[in-house]
Enzyme design. Structure first.
Site, PDB file in Angstrom:
ATOM      1  N   LYS A  54       0.835  -1.203   0.000  1.00  0.00           N
ATOM      2  CA  LYS A  54       0.000   0.000   0.000  1.00  0.00           C
ATOM      3  C   LYS A  54       0.872   1.257   0.000  1.00  0.00           C
ATOM      4  O   LYS A  54       0.637   2.194  -0.759  1.00  0.00           O
ATOM      5  CB  LYS A  54      -0.917   0.010   1.238  1.00  0.00           C
ATOM      6  CG  LYS A  54      -2.091  -0.938   1.108  1.00  0.00           C
ATOM      7  CD  LYS A  54      -2.804  -1.170   2.426  1.00  0.00           C
ATOM      8  CE  LYS A  54      -3.874  -2.259   2.257  1.00  0.00           C
ATOM      9  NZ  LYS A  54      -4.470  -2.718   3.509  1.00  0.00           N
ATOM     10  N   GLN A  98      -4.804  -1.294   9.654  1.00  0.00           N
ATOM     11  CA  GLN A  98      -4.728  -2.641   9.078  1.00  0.00           C
ATOM     12  C   GLN A  98      -5.353  -3.664  10.033  1.00  0.00           C
ATOM     13  O   GLN A  98      -4.993  -3.729  11.205  1.00  0.00           O
ATOM     14  CB  GLN A  98      -3.250  -2.984   8.801  1.00  0.00           C
ATOM     15  CG  GLN A  98      -3.046  -4.306   8.123  1.00  0.00           C
ATOM     16  CD  GLN A  98      -3.603  -4.354   6.698  1.00  0.00           C
ATOM     17  OE1 GLN A  98      -3.437  -3.418   5.918  1.00  0.00           O
ATOM     18  NE2 GLN A  98      -4.291  -5.436   6.363  1.00  0.00           N
ATOM     19  N   ASP A 121     -11.284   2.934   4.202  1.00  0.00           N
ATOM     20  CA  ASP A 121     -11.694   1.529   4.113  1.00  0.00           C
ATOM     21  C   ASP A 121     -13.221   1.412   4.078  1.00  0.00           C
ATOM     22  O   ASP A 121     -13.761   0.362   3.738  1.00  0.00           O
ATOM     23  CB  ASP A 121     -11.174   0.755   5.340  1.00  0.00           C
ATOM     24  CG  ASP A 121     -10.028  -0.186   4.983  1.00  0.00           C
ATOM     25  OD1 ASP A 121      -9.848  -0.475   3.782  1.00  0.00           O
ATOM     26  OD2 ASP A 121      -9.333  -0.628   5.910  1.00  0.00           O
TER      27      ASP A 121
END
Ligand code: NAD
Length: 296
Positions: A54, A98, A121
């Site tokens: 990422k 994460q 997200d």
């Protein structure tokens, strides 16, 4: 029928190029550089790989990448303090924590402490609610990537019968909402669904997000259907490690009209959509027009 392969790798490269182009314009015309902060707690090997990837792709499209690596024993208080700091940092437009988090941390509490406008997200309950009510939101990256590929292949999805196999909060449920938003007739199937083969056989669009290697055989697929395989499963075959999806690719490709491979289908689209979401968040934060085709 031999299915057309939907090349997620090539599609993701196109999305990244579009994002990079827009980032260049933002810098030049507005003096703004979008920034994505990624928070990793602990040393889960798969998470470390994702975070590295990422960060690399964020920089490649011209954005700022801020990585925060915290040790596995980090307290909830310290993690929430970091998120509060990132929420207030005007250079940070997207925040991603994460998952999975170490067991002692409350995932829901942590995710819901992120400013919804920076929740790239799309897991914050406000964004879940906005998506569910058809309002502008941050959309979870994997389902967004699937939707982009479906729209690109079909144009309009209106009136199509879609089956989503899997009802997780990160893939199955938001995927179903997005398909409903595009006027599909949507069935959500899961581990308790009766006669799954029959349900799948009725679908023009099948999205498989289960996490069971090759559980959908080709003879469940309606002739000409579009198959989006979200599953990523590591198996050993002929003495070698291999990645396979939730769909038996070889037999499904003989009946489907179009199909995504694993690897090289949905996977690459997920990070591309994370970058797209960060760009969208940055544009919204600065009252600028959002780039077309990069949101739901
Ligand atoms: P999850 O474990 O949270 O959810 C799995 C779902 O599958 C559950 O809702 C369950 O009801 C359903 N299920 C389980 N057994 C079933 C059965 N026999 N029949 C029908 N449904 C069944 O998983 P998830 O996080 O949604 O991920 C699903 C898969 O997608 C995994 O392989 C994961 O690695 C992959 N994934 C890929 C990406 C990507 O970027 N490509 C992103 C996220 C997840």
């Amino acid at each position: 029928m031999v299915a057309q392969v939907i090349d997620g790798k090539a599609f993701a490269a196109k999305v990244r190029a579009q994002v990079a182009d827009q980032v260049g314009k933002l810098k030049e015309e507005n003096g703004i550089t979008p920034g994505l902060a990624v928070v990793l707690v602990g040393e889960d090997p798969a998470s470390q790989v994702y975070v590295r990837s990422k960060g690399k792709q964020t920089v490649e499209v011209g954005m700022n990448s801020y990585e925060h690596k915290l040790d596995a024993e980090t307290t909830e208080e310290d993690l929430l303090a970091l998120i509060a700091k990132l929420n207030n940092d005007p250079d940070v437009h997207g925040i991603l924590v994460q998952l999975p988090l170490p067991k002692h941390l409350n995932e829901d509490l942590v995710i819901n402490s992120i400013d919804p406008a920076k929740d790239v997200d799309g897991f914050h309950i406000s964004n879940v609610g906005l998506l569910g009510t058809g309002q502008k939101s941050m959309v979870p990256c994997t389902p967004l990537g699937c939707l982009m590929m479906l729209r690109d292949y079909h144009g309009s999805l209106s009136g199509m019968d879609a089956v989503v196999i899997g009802r997780s909060n990160i893939v199955g449920k938001p995927m179903a909402q997005l398909l409903l938003g595009d006027s599909c007739t949507v069935t959500i199937a899961h581990s308790r669904t009766k006669d799954l083969p029959d349900v799948v056989r009725r679908a023009d669009i099948v999205v498989a997000a289960v996490g069971r290697p090759e559980m959908v055989p080709g003879d469940w697929i309606k002739e000409g259907a579009t198959v989006i395989d979200v599953g990523i499963n590591r198996i050993e075959r002929d003495g070698k490690n291999k990645l396979v999806g939730d769909v038996d690719y070889a037999s499904a490709a003989e009946r489907a009209g179009a199909i995504t491979p694993v690897p090289g289908g949905v996977g690459p689209m997920t990070i591309a959509c994370l970058l797209a979401n960060t760009l969208t968040a940055c544009c919204r934060a600065n009252g600028l027009t959002e780039p077309e085709g990069l949101t739901a």
